[in-house]
Structures are given as C-alpha cells and as structure tokens.
Scaffold this active site. Structure first.
Site, PDB file in Angstrom:
ATOM      1  N   GLU A  30      94.280  71.026 -14.573  1.00  0.00           N
ATOM      2  CA  GLU A  30      93.663  70.472 -13.729  1.00  0.00           C
ATOM      3  C   GLU A  30      94.044  69.846 -12.444  1.00  0.00           C
ATOM      4  O   GLU A  30      93.571  69.507 -11.451  1.00  0.00           O
ATOM      5  CB  GLU A  30      92.207  69.717 -14.276  1.00  0.00           C
ATOM      6  N   CYS A  32      84.464  79.788 -21.152  1.00  0.00           N
ATOM      7  CA  CYS A  32      84.790  78.596 -21.772  1.00  0.00           C
ATOM      8  C   CYS A  32      85.101  78.802 -22.997  1.00  0.00           C
ATOM      9  O   CYS A  32      83.931  78.964 -23.674  1.00  0.00           O
ATOM     10  CB  CYS A  32      83.950  77.475 -21.264  1.00  0.00           C
ATOM     11  N   ASP A  90      82.471  77.658 -16.491  1.00  0.00           N
ATOM     12  CA  ASP A  90      83.450  76.979 -16.940  1.00  0.00           C
ATOM     13  C   ASP A  90      83.185  75.508 -16.630  1.00  0.00           C
ATOM     14  O   ASP A  90      82.821  75.195 -16.057  1.00  0.00           O
ATOM     15  CB  ASP A  90      84.919  77.702 -16.980  1.00  0.00           C
ATOM     16  N   SER A  91      84.080  74.591 -17.494  1.00  0.00           N
ATOM     17  CA  SER A  91      84.071  72.987 -17.003  1.00  0.00           C
ATOM     18  C   SER A  91      84.966  72.979 -15.781  1.00  0.00           C
ATOM     19  O   SER A  91      84.973  71.918 -15.038  1.00  0.00           O
ATOM     20  CB  SER A  91      84.616  72.297 -18.069  1.00  0.00           C
ATOM     21  N   HIS A 146      91.559  77.946 -19.871  1.00  0.00           N
ATOM     22  CA  HIS A 146      92.649  77.364 -18.964  1.00  0.00           C
ATOM     23  C   HIS A 146      94.009  77.705 -19.313  1.00  0.00           C
ATOM     24  O   HIS A 146      94.781  77.386 -18.564  1.00  0.00           O
ATOM     25  CB  HIS A 146      92.573  75.539 -19.066  1.00  0.00           C
ATOM     26  N   CYS A 160      91.513  78.730 -25.096  1.00  0.00           N
ATOM     27  CA  CYS A 160      90.793  78.028 -24.047  1.00  0.00           C
ATOM     28  C   CYS A 160      91.335  78.588 -22.722  1.00  0.00           C
ATOM     29  O   CYS A 160      92.408  78.997 -22.546  1.00  0.00           O
ATOM     30  CB  CYS A 160      91.317  76.587 -23.969  1.00  0.00           C
TER      31      CYS A 160
HETATM   32  N1  DGL Z   1      88.135  76.152 -20.261  1.00  0.00           N
HETATM   33  C1  DGL Z   1      87.308  75.659 -21.320  1.00  0.00           C
HETATM   34  C2  DGL Z   1      87.673  76.184 -22.435  1.00  0.00           C
HETATM   35  O1  DGL Z   1      88.061  77.401 -22.717  1.00  0.00           O
HETATM   36  C3  DGL Z   1      87.212  74.123 -21.241  1.00  0.00           C
HETATM   37  C4  DGL Z   1      88.176  73.160 -21.449  1.00  0.00           C
HETATM   38  C5  DGL Z   1      87.862  71.732 -21.353  1.00  0.00           C
HETATM   39  O2  DGL Z   1      86.927  71.659 -20.295  1.00  0.00           O
HETATM   40  O3  DGL Z   1      88.248  70.954 -22.145  1.00  0.00           O
HETATM   41  O4  DGL Z   1      87.497  75.525 -23.636  1.00  0.00           O
END
Ligand code: DGL
Length: 275
Positions: free
Chosen positions: A151, A72, A9-10, A187, A185
């Site tokens: 984050e 992600c 993931d990011s 997150h 997402c």
């Molecule tokens: N967690 C990621 C997603 O599911 C990335 C979100 C991001 O880095 O903007 O889209």
C-alpha cells in the site's frame, strides 16, 4: 446498460483480480471497491471483518452488478459463508479456487500458504486443501508487513526494504521444501517478482485473485450472462479514502491510466442501506 462484475478488497490487492478479469473478459464492465480508509483488514477480529464485509458487499450491490468477486483473502476466509446467505447474485471468494488450483499442481504434496494473520487464524486454506486432498501437508505463514509495504509502494523488484521482509517471512517456507505456494492475500502478487527471486524457479506460485477470476468467468459463461461483444468494458474504481495515493500506485500496478475512472465513496455512503 450492461450490468457489471463487482469486485472488492480492502485496498489495492483486489486489482490483481481485476487485471485477470479484464484479460479474460475485456467486454465486461467492472465496478471495484477498495476500502482504503480502513485498510489493512488482516489484523482485525472476525466480528469486525464480518461487519466490513457486509458493508462492502452492500455498496457493491447498489452498483447494478450481476456477480461479485470477493477479491480479499481475509474476507473470503472469514466472511464468505455469511455473505453467501444474503447475496442475490453469484458471489465467489479466493480461497476455494486457489486451494483447488494448488492441490492440482503440487507434485510433492507440500503446499505453503502465505496470507494475513486473520486468514491464517481462520484455518480456511487448511480446511479447503484438506477437502480436496487430506494427504496434502500445509505450511502456513502470516506475513502482516506485506500489505503495508504494498500500500506504500514498496514493491519494486530491487527495493531493499521489501527484499529483507520477503526473506524474513519466507525462509521457513523455503526450508520446508514446499513445491507450491499460495499467495493467499490478493496484495501479494504485487510482490511476485521479489517472492520468485527469493524462492527460485522450482516453486509454483498460485495467485488467488487470478484463480477466483477464472471461476467468475466460467460461471458467467455457464449462465450466459456475458456482456455484448460490442460493449467497451468500462471500469469504475471506488475508494473510501483520498483517491490520489490509490491512483498513482494502481496505475503503476495495472500499467494503465485510471485517474478519470476513480471516485471517492465516503464511508457514510457505504454505511447506507446495508444488506
Ligand atoms: N488483500 C486482502 C487479502 O487478500 C486484505 C489484506 C489486508 O487488508 O490486510 O487478505
């Protein structure tokens, strides 16, 4: 040495999938990559995202993995077909599993999706939901502030700033009457208590990372490539920026100590030998 499941993931978001994978398959080794030097992904162009996706996958594949979970939503929406073309092991993203789960759970046929701008612009969830049931009404909302607040650790249930942002983004969805909401997402499940408090108990939340983890678990069972039951599932976390910030938030979220298992993967190392 047992092969691992690779997850990337990011940043922190993919840990929502790791939590589920380790609950379902405690004996599996897991290698995680959080591209913290380049987070957030969700506001970037498809070209940049495809490039990042290939670099992330190449790094994960160099770690002796038997399957990969693209944890992600943004990469899953924009780049999964490209990754599938070259990936030598089973690779799954979060969009298909989450859409199928939402379609099976909605009672009034109204499914809301919250995700990054890149995911919403890609139309991936809309397409995937329509492929399961064309009658589903889809209500989508990009929530670009959610990733930075997660984050930066603004995810406690009583965090005043997070509450305002949640209410601002989700008011339209609440009014739409959708009975199912995809957290598109990875997150966003970290904000789940705040989202639940705002929407109330009648809306079913679908955790996209969790749904994808179930698909990986099923595939590993079908292929008979599960780890030995005596294997102690080792987890290693690579991050592309300073590990310290990641460690403290990840420990808070995973509710366990991971400091000794976190390593720094420099971008130079990531960019070596791309697929
Ligand atoms: N967690 C990621 C997603 O599911 C990335 C979100 C991001 O880095 O903007 O889209």
């Amino acid at each position: 040495m047992e092969k691992a499941i690779g997850v990337f993931d990011s940043g922190l978001g993919g840990l929502t999938a790791v939590k589920e994978l380790s609950a379902l398959m405690p004996n599996e080794n897991i290698i995680y990559l959080g591209d913290t030097a380049r987070v957030p992904y969700g506001s970037r162009s498809p070209e940049t995202l495809v490039r990042f996706a290939k670099e992330d996958l190449a790094f994960v594949l160099r770690q002796n993995v038997k399957a990969v979970l693209v944890a992600c939503g943004t990469i899953s929406s924009v780049a999964l077909p490209v990754l599938k073309e070259t990936c030598p092991v089973f690779v799954e993203g979060v969009v298909g599993p989450a859409a199928r789960s939402a379609a099976s759970k909605t009672k009034n046929g109204k499914v809301a999706v919250i995700a990054t701008s890149a995911t919403v612009n890609s139309g991936a969830y809309r397409k995937e939901l329509a492929s399961v049931d064309t009658n589903i009404e889809v209500i989508e909302k990009a929530c670009p502030m959610f990733v930075p607040i997660v984050e930066n650790g603004y995810f406690a249930r009583d965090n005043a700033a997070a509450k305002i942002i949640v209410s601002d983004y989700l008011t339209e969805i609440k009014k739409s009457g959708a009975d199912t909401l995809i957290l598109g997402c990875t997150h966003y499940p970290i904000l789940r208590p705040l989202i639940e408090d705002f929407l109330g108990p009648d809306v079913t939340l679908i955790d996209s990372g969790k749904e994808a983890a179930k698909v990986i678990c099923k595939k590993i069972g079908e292929e008979n490539i599960g780890a030995d039951k005596n294997n102690v599932g080792n987890h290693t976390y690579y991050v592309t920026d300073e590990p310290s910030g990641f460690v403290s938030l990840a420990e808070l979220f995973l509710d366990k100590k991971i400091k000794d298992e976190v390593r720094k993967a420099t971008l130079d190392e990531m960019l070596k030998q791309n697929v």
